[in-house]
Scaffold this motif. Sequence first.
Motif, PDB file in Angstrom:
ATOM      1  N   LYS A  52      85.803  31.197  39.082  1.00 18.68           N
ATOM      2  CA  LYS A  52      84.326  32.183  39.324  1.00 18.68           C
ATOM      3  C   LYS A  52      84.033  32.983  37.986  1.00 18.68           C
ATOM      4  N   GLU A  55      81.218  35.814  38.296  1.00 14.14           N
ATOM      5  CA  GLU A  55      81.482  36.904  39.159  1.00 14.14           C
ATOM      6  C   GLU A  55      82.268  37.844  38.302  1.00 14.14           C
ATOM      7  N   THR A  58      79.863  39.819  35.820  1.00 16.40           N
ATOM      8  CA  THR A  58      79.264  40.903  36.240  1.00 16.40           C
ATOM      9  C   THR A  58      80.075  42.151  36.321  1.00 16.40           C
TER      10      THR A  58
END
Length: 266
Positions: A52, A55, A58
Amino acid sequence: MKIRNQKLVFLAVIDGKFNFQFYPEMYGGRPGSIASFSFRLLLAELPMHCGKPKESLTKLFNMLATIRQMLGNLKQGLCEDGNPMKISDSDRADSLRLWNGREVRVMHSIINCALALKDYELAMELLGQLCERDGAPKHALLSALGRLHLQLGDISGAEVCFSEAAEVKGGPPGVRELVDRGLLSILNNMGVCLLYGGHLKEAIAVLESAIASNPVHALHESLLLNLCTLYDMESSKGRMKKFALLRQISRYQADAPTTILEKLYG
C-alpha cells in the motif's frame, strides 16, 4: 491483563494521545509525544511494505509537513511547537540540526515510496532538492540520480549525472564509479543476452536505441563490433546499415579504431 495494557498503549501511541503531559510526576511537565521519531517513521513506512505505497506516501508527506513547520518555528525564534518560550542559541542550533536530519530521512523514505509507485518525476525532484542542501553527500546523490535516469532510459541524462558525481568526488574512480560505468554499458550486455536468447531483431533494436539516445558515448568499440556482427547475421542489407554507422562515427568522432573500420568495410 498485561498484554491488554500493552495493546492499549500501542494504540494510544498510534493515535498520538500518549504524551509526556499525561505523566507530570515522571516528566515534570515536559511537552511532546512519548512515541519516538523512528517509531512514527516506521508506522508511516509499513503500508509501503504491505503493498500500500499510496497510504505510506500520504503519511510520509504529513510527517514532512510537520517537520518543516517545526523548522519554521525554530527559525522564527520559537520552540518547535510554536511556543514563544525562549531557548538558548546552542539548544536552538542543536534542534535545527536534529530536525534537518529528520527532514532528510523522511525525504529519502518518500523517494523510496515514489519509486515503488513508479512516480519517477517525484523521486527526481526530491533527489534534486537533496543535492542542493548544504553539506549533502552530492557524490552519492548524483550517482543515485543518474541511476534513476537509467531506469527511465535516459542514457545522456545518466551520463551527465555520473560525470558530475565523479567531478565532485575527484581522485581515482571507486566502486560506485565503476558500478555507474557498468550500468551505462549494460545495454550492450542486454543486446548480447537477447542474441543468445534467439531474439536477433530485439538485440539490434536495443543497441540502436543506445546509439540514438547518446551517440557521443555509445559509439564505442565494443558496442559497434557487436552491432556490426548482428547486422551481418540479420540479412544481406547489413552492409547498408553499417555504412549508416560509419556516417555516424564520422559525425561524432574524429576517428575510429582499425578493427571497427575493418568490420564496417568487411
